[in-house]
Enzyme design. Structure first.
Site, PDB file in Angstrom:
ATOM      1  N   ASP A 145       6.522  -5.057  26.246  1.00  0.00           N
ATOM      2  CA  ASP A 145       7.424  -4.716  25.141  1.00  0.00           C
ATOM      3  C   ASP A 145       8.887  -4.898  25.525  1.00  0.00           C
ATOM      4  O   ASP A 145       9.762  -4.919  24.660  1.00  0.00           O
ATOM      5  CB  ASP A 145       7.203  -3.256  24.715  1.00  0.00           C
ATOM      6  CG  ASP A 145       6.493  -3.147  23.377  1.00  0.00           C
ATOM      7  OD1 ASP A 145       6.587  -4.091  22.581  1.00  0.00           O
ATOM      8  OD2 ASP A 145       5.853  -2.119  23.132  1.00  0.00           O
ATOM      9  N   HIS A 203      12.903  -2.779  12.828  1.00  0.00           N
ATOM     10  CA  HIS A 203      11.488  -2.423  13.006  1.00  0.00           C
ATOM     11  C   HIS A 203      11.375  -0.928  12.724  1.00  0.00           C
ATOM     12  O   HIS A 203      11.768  -0.091  13.541  1.00  0.00           O
ATOM     13  CB  HIS A 203      11.037  -2.740  14.435  1.00  0.00           C
ATOM     14  CG  HIS A 203       9.617  -2.345  14.725  1.00  0.00           C
ATOM     15  ND1 HIS A 203       8.615  -3.275  14.903  1.00  0.00           N
ATOM     16  CD2 HIS A 203       9.025  -1.129  14.858  1.00  0.00           C
ATOM     17  CE1 HIS A 203       7.476  -2.639  15.138  1.00  0.00           C
ATOM     18  NE2 HIS A 203       7.702  -1.329  15.117  1.00  0.00           N
ATOM     19  N   GLY A 326       5.912  -0.263   9.408  1.00  0.00           N
ATOM     20  CA  GLY A 326       5.485   0.625   8.317  1.00  0.00           C
ATOM     21  C   GLY A 326       6.456   0.817   7.180  1.00  0.00           C
ATOM     22  O   GLY A 326       6.230   0.384   6.053  1.00  0.00           O
ATOM     23  N   GLU A 329       8.158  -2.559   5.931  1.00  0.00           N
ATOM     24  CA  GLU A 329       7.310  -3.421   5.103  1.00  0.00           C
ATOM     25  C   GLU A 329       6.950  -2.787   3.763  1.00  0.00           C
ATOM     26  O   GLU A 329       6.790  -3.498   2.766  1.00  0.00           O
ATOM     27  CB  GLU A 329       6.016  -3.755   5.861  1.00  0.00           C
ATOM     28  CG  GLU A 329       6.229  -4.615   7.097  1.00  0.00           C
ATOM     29  CD  GLU A 329       4.968  -4.735   7.939  1.00  0.00           C
ATOM     30  OE1 GLU A 329       3.854  -4.549   7.385  1.00  0.00           O
ATOM     31  OE2 GLU A 329       5.083  -5.005   9.154  1.00  0.00           O
TER      32      GLU A 329
END
EC number: 2.7.2.1
Length: 391
Positions: A145, A203, A326, A329
């Site tokens: 990551d 994000h 989550g 979107e």
């Protein structure tokens, strides 16, 4: 070629099996409560979904259960069909600049970084070793990551603390959500037909971060030494004045460990609203007039816009702002409140597209830059990395 993507947690194992290079999802599942007599094994393939409650005592047993289920359900005839496994690994420190084959040497290096991510890296290695035990000599790749953010310049990753702390302990900004950012960045470049595009990605899931990206390289990101830095999240506080920790320790007679647990698990949406860590619950609550839920939402929106403004300046303008994960979107309200605050930059939402679903541009045609929604796909990015290294 069949490749498995794996995300191993301390008590969970999430997996997806893909047929590559078609990128076709064949089988997926999740084993929860590993180490419990009532572990939950959920799987999905085709139109079939199953859930079983059973004891799964450790990660090795969890992987065996996964592999057995692939054969029992006739997804594969034998284990030789599986040509590789890609593992999401949270912390690569400065040791890993890219995805790597998981040799014994590289696994030891990952374990050496446990101090930087004690819960996550330890669990990731449990998953790696569990596959080694069940399929000896299987080709395994670690996908980090943090590696996407290794392009960040030192002036952007450094903290203004004694320099010896960096030299001795590697205390610096590492950033997270990098696998997601790589996927979304590449997809945005395809949509814009511009490999050199300048974008800001938000994000926004239960964990929230932002990233300034130019030419598919990370320039800066909001999470830091740990995922606690940055904007308020579901249960994380984001940035606070560090002296609050000492102040609360004195006032409430709590240890640093107790306070850090509160900042990580009882703050953010949950702490401010007192209602929930889930953005969906917060939105329902604020629409019903709950002032603390509205405050929790507005504090997060404000801090996100602070980062967008900072990164807009850093990149000297952008081609696109991208929402993913989550909230990013699925919440039209979340996106609307952010874009309303950015309207002075000449960007406006098309309400019809904002309220629809899927990958799309949601800004008006006369906006100064584009606003996109791109559903992230970390698993696809992981198996792509496996194929790239294998080939």
């Amino acid at each position: 070629m069949k490749i498995i993507s794996v995300n191993a947690g301390s008590s969970s194992l999430k997996f997806k099996l893909f047929d590559m290079p078609k990128e076709e999802l064949i089988f997926s599942g999740l084993i929860e409560k590993i180490g419990d007599q009532k572990s939950i094994f959920s799987l999905s393939y085709g139109n079939t979904k199953k859930e079983t409650i059973m004891p799964v005592l450790n990660h090795q047993q969890a992987v065996k259960l996964l592999l057995d289920s692939l054969q029992i359900n006739k997804i594969i005839d034998n284990l030789e069909e599986i040509k590789g496994v890609g593992h999401r690994i949270v912390q690569g420190g400065e040791l890993f600049k890219d995805s790597v084959v998981l040799t014994e040497e590289n696994i030891l290096k990952i374990e050496s970084l446990n101090d930087l991510a004690p819960l996550h890296n330890y669990a990731n290695v449990l998953g790696i070793k569990a596959f080694e035990k069940n399929i000896p000599n299987i080709f395994q790749v670690g996908v980090f990551d943090t590696t996407f953010h290794q392009t960040i310049k030192q002036e952007n990753f450094s903290y203004a603390i004694p320099y010896e702390w960096y030299q001795k302990y590697k205390i610096r900004k590492y950033g997270f959500h990098g696998i997601s950012y790589k996927y979304v960045s590449n997809r945005t470049s395809e949509i814009l037909a511009n490999k050199d595009s300048k974008i800001i990605v938000c994000h926004a899931g239960n964990g929230v971060s932002l990233c300034a990206i130019e030419g598919n390289n990370s320039v800066d990101t909001s999470m830091g030494f740990t995922p606690l830095e940055g904007v308020p999240m579901g249960t994380r506080s984001g940035n606070i004045d560090p002296t609050i920790i000492e102040f609360i320790s004195y006032k409430e007679n709590k240890s640093i460990k107790e306070i850090m647990n509160i900042l990580n698990k009882k703050s953010g949406f949950l702490g401010v609203s007192g209602v929930s860590n889930d953005a969906r619950d917060i939105e329902i609550s604020l629409q019903n007039g709950n002032k603390r839920s509205l405050l929790a939402h507005d504090v997060q929106i404000k801090r996100i816009c602070d980062y967008i403004g900072s990164y807009y300046f850093l990149l000297k303008g952008i081609d696109a702002l991208v929402f993913t994960a989550g909230m990013g979107e699925n919440s039209s309200l979340f996106r609307k409140k952010i874009i309303q605050r950015l309207s002075f930059l000449g960007v406006f939402l098309d309400d019809e597209f904002n309220n629809s679903k899927g990958e799309r541009i949601i800004s008006t045609s006369n906006s100064f830059f584009k606003v996109l929604v791109i559903p992230t796909n970390e698993e696809i990015e992981i198996v792509r990395e496996v194929c790239k290294i294998k080939n």
